[in-house]
Design a protein around this motif. Structure first.
Motif, PDB file in Angstrom:
ATOM      1  N   PHE A   1       0.821  -1.212   0.000  1.00 55.82           N
ATOM      2  CA  PHE A   1       0.000   0.000   0.000  1.00 55.82           C
ATOM      3  C   PHE A   1       0.859   1.267   0.000  1.00 55.82           C
ATOM      4  CE2 PHE A   1      -3.293  -2.931   1.867  1.00 55.82           C
ATOM      5  CZ  PHE A   1      -4.112  -2.905   0.752  1.00 55.82           C
TER       6      PHE A   1
ATOM      7  N   TYR B   1      -4.550   2.435  -3.099  1.00 57.33           N
ATOM      8  CA  TYR B   1      -5.476   1.338  -2.841  1.00 57.33           C
ATOM      9  C   TYR B   1      -5.941   0.603  -4.096  1.00 57.33           C
ATOM     10  CZ  TYR B   1      -9.776  -1.080  -1.746  1.00 57.33           C
ATOM     11  OH  TYR B   1     -10.752  -2.033  -1.655  1.00 57.33           O
TER      12      TYR B   1
ATOM     13  N   ALA C   1      -3.150  -1.457  -5.688  1.00 58.73           N
ATOM     14  CA  ALA C   1      -2.447  -2.429  -4.855  1.00 58.73           C
ATOM     15  C   ALA C   1      -3.022  -3.809  -5.133  1.00 58.73           C
ATOM     16  CB  ALA C   1      -2.622  -2.078  -3.385  1.00 58.73           C
TER      17      ALA C   1
ATOM     18  N   LYS D   1     -10.039  -7.075   0.467  1.00 57.41           N
ATOM     19  CA  LYS D   1      -8.985  -6.093   0.258  1.00 57.41           C
ATOM     20  C   LYS D   1      -9.239  -4.811   1.048  1.00 57.41           C
ATOM     21  CE  LYS D   1      -6.832  -3.600  -3.617  1.00 57.41           C
ATOM     22  NZ  LYS D   1      -6.944  -3.284  -5.058  1.00 57.41           N
ATOM     23  N   LYS D   2     -10.460  -4.351   1.012  1.00 59.62           N
ATOM     24  CA  LYS D   2     -10.776  -3.090   1.680  1.00 59.62           C
ATOM     25  C   LYS D   2     -10.586  -3.194   3.180  1.00 59.62           C
ATOM     26  CE  LYS D   2     -13.684  -0.928  -0.504  1.00 59.62           C
ATOM     27  NZ  LYS D   2     -14.913  -0.571  -1.221  1.00 59.62           N
TER      28      LYS D   2
ATOM     29  N   TYR E   1      -6.994  -3.024   3.923  1.00 59.47           N
ATOM     30  CA  TYR E   1      -6.503  -1.658   3.730  1.00 59.47           C
ATOM     31  C   TYR E   1      -6.858  -0.752   4.900  1.00 59.47           C
ATOM     32  CZ  TYR E   1      -5.632   2.857   1.547  1.00 59.47           C
ATOM     33  OH  TYR E   1      -5.168   4.118   1.264  1.00 59.47           O
ATOM     34  N   LYS E   2      -8.116  -0.827   5.299  1.00 59.10           N
ATOM     35  CA  LYS E   2      -8.544   0.011   6.424  1.00 59.10           C
ATOM     36  C   LYS E   2      -7.706  -0.279   7.662  1.00 59.10           C
ATOM     37  CE  LYS E   2     -13.391   0.891   5.219  1.00 59.10           C
ATOM     38  NZ  LYS E   2     -14.804   0.708   5.624  1.00 59.10           N
TER      39      LYS E   2
ATOM     40  N   VAL F   1       2.257   5.290   2.754  1.00 58.11           N
ATOM     41  CA  VAL F   1       0.890   4.786   2.909  1.00 58.11           C
ATOM     42  C   VAL F   1      -0.053   5.956   3.163  1.00 58.11           C
ATOM     43  CG1 VAL F   1      -0.678   3.451   4.396  1.00 58.11           C
ATOM     44  CG2 VAL F   1       1.541   2.501   3.741  1.00 58.11           C
TER      45      VAL F   1
ATOM     46  N   PHE G   1      -3.020   7.383   0.854  1.00 56.31           N
ATOM     47  CA  PHE G   1      -4.357   7.455   1.458  1.00 56.31           C
ATOM     48  C   PHE G   1      -5.014   8.804   1.154  1.00 56.31           C
ATOM     49  CE2 PHE G   1      -6.790   8.895   5.238  1.00 56.31           C
ATOM     50  CZ  PHE G   1      -7.859   8.032   5.143  1.00 56.31           C
TER      51      PHE G   1
ATOM     52  N   SER H   1      -6.212   9.271  -2.463  1.00 57.41           N
ATOM     53  CA  SER H   1      -7.162   8.320  -3.027  1.00 57.41           C
ATOM     54  C   SER H   1      -8.473   8.978  -3.448  1.00 57.41           C
ATOM     55  CB  SER H   1      -7.449   7.211  -2.015  1.00 57.41           C
ATOM     56  OG  SER H   1      -8.449   6.372  -2.533  1.00 57.41           O
TER      57      SER H   1
ATOM     58  N   VAL I   1     -13.049   4.719   0.148  1.00 60.48           N
ATOM     59  CA  VAL I   1     -11.953   5.202   0.976  1.00 60.48           C
ATOM     60  C   VAL I   1     -12.236   6.635   1.419  1.00 60.48           C
ATOM     61  CG1 VAL I   1      -9.503   5.795   0.979  1.00 60.48           C
ATOM     62  CG2 VAL I   1     -10.267   3.690  -0.105  1.00 60.48           C
TER      63      VAL I   1
END
Lengths: 205, 205
Positions: free
Chosen positions: A25, A30, A33, A56-57, A60-61, A111, A115, A118, A123
């Motif tokens: 990430f 996102y 990735a 995936k989400k 990521y979170k 990262v 973020f 995005s 997100v």
DNA sequence: ACAAAATGTGACTGGGCAGTCACATTGGAG
DNA sequence: CTCCAATGTGACTGCCCAGTCACATTTTGT
């Protein structure tokens, strides 16, 4: 949220997976990735990942949340000076330390940059939440500076926040060249902040 | 560069293709934009696209280049005031007009925003080129303001550019809500610029 | 020692992508 | 009218992706 199976894992395996996810990430935003890449690098099966995270989400979170927690801890000492030093001196320390964080933890830093950049709808709600947190914290500081008289009374708080936020982003996020000279960049940070300080301080007419 | 077949097309077909490509690159950053989607929307065959452009990157560069040309033309009138009005008044007009551009041409605007956010290696060289152009133009202005005495002599040009650039990005790029009130945002632009102006003007001690 | 529950696995599905190519269509020169 | 070069085409290739699932292995409680 990760599933309970993830937290049942031995700590070092959790960290191993976390580290490889974070690196992916950091390399890619996102949307670009790749989960397949993460599991390959981490040496675990795709299916296992889905035992730990719902998708995936979710992963990521979790990564973003952990990275932010880490960064906040790093910046904590500066906040504690809030009542002890001048508003503008504190901002200088805050930005310097933010920049040191980016130097010391480039992966975490990237990262965070990804973020904020995005555009993904899912997100974005997280982004807005984080933004509101930043605004609240800064509004607090400003209020403080205003009461202690170092900020001109006519200054709109939202405007001031806006200016600092805009500058901070470029000041910290985009100076990651490993070859950069630390002292000269610190001096640069201060020269930028000096302009803002002059713009905010009360005028002696 | 597009192939000659593209320029041999009737102007309206060129524009038709251009418009759909632009819309896709407004919706998604380069890496996530889909050529398949563009040809579907434009109603032409995939293969035709490859008669006109050597590939996705070629098409993208062409779109970005055209959009920038368009924006520059829109901003041209302000530059022509350079020698007629005060540095700070000119900046105010410049940012207002940039924002009007974003309001009037949201698609073009979004293409530019996505362009600046791109992390793609091949795109980055274009970004740096464009950045250098912006720096040169602004350095020119600053020099002007400095000579006419409205900017304090101690201000480092690079620092000043940095501050304005950082603020501009957030001031224009991120206020696209269609519901936004034009006059109140113009007032906001001016209040932000006022802080910077106070920070840059010479002090009367 | 054993069964049941929890965890680990990687081949597989369905889908999207950029780019290609053998073939079809068009339009202008002679 | 005829022929050929320029242009148009979409099925196809090879690739990568997120997510699934039937099965294998390990851990747990008794």
């Amino acid at each position: 949220m990760p599933k309970s199976t993830f937290f049942n894992l031995p700590k070092d395996k959790q960290e191993h997976i976390f580290r490889h996810a974070m690196e992916e990430f950091a390399r890619h935003p996102y949307e670009q990735a790749s989960l397949s890449e993460i599991v390959k690098k981490a040496g675990i099966a795709k299916g296992s990942m889905y035992q730990y995270f719902s998708g995936k989400k979710d992963l990521y979170k979790y990564v973003v949340q952990q990275v932010y927690r880490h960064k906040r801890e790093y910046l904590q000492p500066v906040w504690e000076l809030k009542d002890k030093i001048d508003f503008f001196r504190m901002l200088s320390m805050y930005y310097r330390r933010s920049w040191h964080y980016a130097q010391a933890y480039p992966t975490q830093h990237k990262v965070i940059v990804n973020f904020w950049d995005s555009k993904d709808a899912a997100v974005r709600e997280e982004i807005l939440r984080e933004k509101q947190t930043r605004i609240n914290v800064f509004a607090d500081l400003l209020e403080h500076g205003s009461r202690s008289g170092v900020i001109a009374p006519g200054i709109d708080k939202e405007t001031a926040w806006f200016v600092y936020h805009a500058v901070a982003r470029d000041l910290i996020d985009n100076f990651l060249d490993p070859g950069i000279d630390i002292h000269s960049h610190e001096a640069f940070i201060d020269s930028v902040l000096a302009i803002l300080e002059l713009g905010l301080r009360p005028r002696k007419e």
